[in-house]
Each structure stands twice: as structure tokens, then as C-alpha cells.
Write an enzyme that holds these catalytic residues in place. Structure first.
Site, PDB file in Angstrom:
ATOM      1  N   ASP A  10       0.809  -1.187  -0.075  1.00  0.00           N
ATOM      2  CA  ASP A  10      -0.003  -0.204  -0.048  1.00  0.00           C
ATOM      3  C   ASP A  10       1.036   1.256   0.040  1.00  0.00           C
ATOM      4  OD1 ASP A  10      -2.283  -1.328   0.195  1.00  0.00           O
ATOM      5  OD2 ASP A  10      -2.229  -1.364   2.498  1.00  0.00           O
TER       6      ASP A  10
ATOM      7  N   TYR B 228       5.855  -8.769   8.401  1.00  0.00           N
ATOM      8  CA  TYR B 228       5.586  -7.308   8.760  1.00  0.00           C
ATOM      9  C   TYR B 228       5.617  -7.026  10.076  1.00  0.00           C
ATOM     10  CZ  TYR B 228       2.990  -8.221   4.320  1.00  0.00           C
ATOM     11  OH  TYR B 228       2.542  -8.062   2.828  1.00  0.00           O
TER      12      TYR B 228
ATOM     13  N   ASP C 134      -7.070   1.269   7.904  1.00  0.00           N
ATOM     14  CA  ASP C 134      -5.738   1.637   8.301  1.00  0.00           C
ATOM     15  C   ASP C 134      -5.999   3.267   8.578  1.00  0.00           C
ATOM     16  OD1 ASP C 134      -5.710   2.752   5.766  1.00  0.00           O
ATOM     17  OD2 ASP C 134      -4.127   1.415   5.049  1.00  0.00           O
TER      18      ASP C 134
ATOM     19  N   ARG D 116      -3.891  -5.239   7.599  1.00  0.00           N
ATOM     20  CA  ARG D 116      -5.165  -4.314   7.881  1.00  0.00           C
ATOM     21  C   ARG D 116      -6.423  -5.142   8.416  1.00  0.00           C
ATOM     22  NH1 ARG D 116      -6.541  -1.242   2.578  1.00  0.00           N
ATOM     23  NH2 ARG D 116      -5.625  -2.990   1.626  1.00  0.00           N
TER      24      ARG D 116
END
Length: 288
Positions: free
Chosen positions: A41, A69, A83, A177
Site C-alpha cells: 500500500d 511485517y 488503516d 489491515r
């Protein structure tokens, strides 16, 4: 930088789309033949793998690699995008939630789970990408998809503010997310994700990544370092360079592959995979 073939491990900055990084890299490498594996993203940072030249043909083997992550779960606020980039849609008083409760809720999402893709994603529904529909204010029903969360750790950052650090190891296709939002829901309220950073794709970690304007190009053989490899002699290498189907015993590999097939000098000749019983076939032929 002159055009060549290989893999660049890029540390993507916030504010760039993955396509922006590819466009910049085309100028850096002097070729339009640049692609990426594993979209990030715009607000996310971290590892983005770029294939350059003939290495673009290898990207489909890199996309399925396990991802890692780190990010922050913010409890108490739900957003349109799940988010920090989205608009707040709901607020919950979660001041009574403890670190122990957050850890217990998170543990319920470890393993093989079903996950609904967020509206702001590249998943296609009836030929349209979800993020295109979302920009038009359209929300459609999405089917849950199987993903795997291999490991998930939670650590408090600011408990009174409901902020927790997440570290996730997961299969390709997992939306962090959605994971953050689902943990918030499981705690009886809601939440969203912020400060997402991808720290690894397979063995390609952020500590070897470079800015897109100062990349280092790894060889095509190195690009496939997470797969089993077999080295062949010149004679067999000639047959492989011509894309011949081979008896599995000629590559001395027992599983279903894919396998990186290297020449005597360590150069990548092809990627082979299982064909019919006892035979293997080329998935990609690079040649001599």
C-alpha cells in the site's frame, strides 16, 4: 545504470505506490522491462522485490514466498480503509482492555484462517478491482479466502492509548489491515492499522534492501535462492536451454519443485517443475 537482468530488493518509502517504484526503476535501469512481486500500500514501507529484464519472468515464483511485517494496532477506532489513511467510521471505548486480553485475542488468528479482503485492495470482483469500486463509494460482498498466519506477536506500545506493536509472519495474500481490524472486533470494539512495514519476503530482508534510486541488482540465480537448486553439466545444460522435458532422475530431485537449474558457472538456465510421473518440464527457460 545500464540494462541487465536480475532482482532488486527495494526499501519502499511511504507515499509511493508499488507502481510508482516500478516507474522510477524503469528510469534508473534504462528499460521498461521492470515488474514487482507483492504489492505494498502507498502508506506502507519496506521490502518490495523488483525483477529487471529477463528476471521479470521469475517474479511469479517470488510472490508466493512467506511475508513478514511489523505495524501498530490502534484500538478504539474503525476506519474506511482499516488503516490510518481512512476516515473514522466508529469509535469505541476500549480503555479497559488489557495487554493480556489483546494477546489472547491475537492468538486466535494464528494458523489457517479465513479472511475477508478489504474494499481497498486489488482483489477483483466481477472484473473490477475492489479499490476502484471503493473510490466510487460502492461496497460489495466479498468472499472470505484462506490464508495462513504462521506467527503473530503483540507487544504494548501505549496501553492507555490502545496502541500495540504487531509482528506477523504470514502467507502471501494475507491483509494485515484486516488482521488488525479483526483483532479489534474480537475484543468487543474495533481497531485499525498504522505504520505498516514489510521486513521480509522469503529470505529477502529489509537489511539488504536499498532505495529505488540506488539499487543493487542480484543475479537471477540469487533471485531463486529460496528454492532448491541443481547444477548440471554442459551437455545436460544444452538440453535444458532448449526447454526439453526430462526424466526426473536426470535432475536428481524428488519433490514437485519448482527447482532452479544452474549451469556449471552457477548461472540460471531454467526453472523446472513436475510434469507427469517420472518427468519434469521447464516452467521458465532462460537459456545460456
Amino acid at each position: 545504470m545500464s540494462t541487465s537482468d536480475g532482482l532488486a530488493v527495494i526499501d519502499k518509502e511511504a507515499g509511493w505506490t508499488s507502481h510508482d517504484v516500478v516507474a522510477k526503476a524503469r528510469g534508473v535501469f534504462g528499460t521498461r522491462k521492470v515488474g514487482h512481486a507483492g504489492t505494498l500500500d502507498p502508506d506502507a514501507t519496506g521490502v518490495l522485490l523488483l525483477g529487471v529484464g529477463r528476471a521479470t519472468r521469475l517474479l511469479r515464483f517470488l510472490t508466493p514466498l512467506r511475508k513478514k511485517y511489523v505495524g501498530e494496532l490502534v484500538l478504539g477506532e474503525e476506519t474506511t480503509t482499516l488503516d490510518a489513511a481512512g476516515e473514522v467510521t466508529a469509535v469505541h471505548d476500549m480503555s479497559g482492555v488489557t495487554s493480556k486480553q489483546v494477546g489472547e485475542a491475537a492468538s486466535g488468528f494464528v494458523g489457517d484462517i479465513m479472511q475477508v479482503p478489504p474494499m481497498v485492495s486489488a482483489v477483483r470482483v466481477e472484473g473490477r478491482r475492489l479499490h476502484e469500486l471503493a473510490r466510487e463509494g460502492v461496497e460489495v460482498e466479498r468472499q472470505a479466502r484462506p490464508v495462513t498466519v504462521h506467527d503473530l506477536t503483540v507487544a504494548p506500545v501505549d496501553v492507555p492509548a490502545g496502541v500495540y506493536r504487531l509482528e506477523v509472519s504470514c502467507s502471501s495474500g494475507t491483509y494485515i489491515r484486516s488482521l488488525a481490524a479483526d483483532i479489534g472486533t474480537a475484543l468487543g470494539g474495533g481497531g485499525h492499522l498504522r505504520a505498516l512495514r514489510r521486513i521480509a519476503i522469503g529470505s529477502f530482508a529489509v537489511d539488504e534492501s536499498r532505495p529505488v534510486d540506488a539499487p543493487v541488482l542480484l543475479s537471477m540465480a540469487e533471485a531463486l535462492r529460496d528454492y532448491p537448486a541443481v547444477t548440471v553439466d554442459e551437455v545436460l545444460g544444452g538440453r535444458i536451454a532448449n526447454g526439453q522435458v526430462l526424466a526426473a532422475e536426470e535432475l536428481a530431485m524428488q519433490d514437485k519443485g519448482p527447482w532452479a537449474v544452474l549451469g556449471p558457472a552457477g548461472q540460471l538456465l531454467a526453472v523446472y517443475e513436475a510434469h507427469t510421473p517420472g518427468l519434469v518440464k521447464p516452467a521458465v527457460v532462460i537459456g545460456r
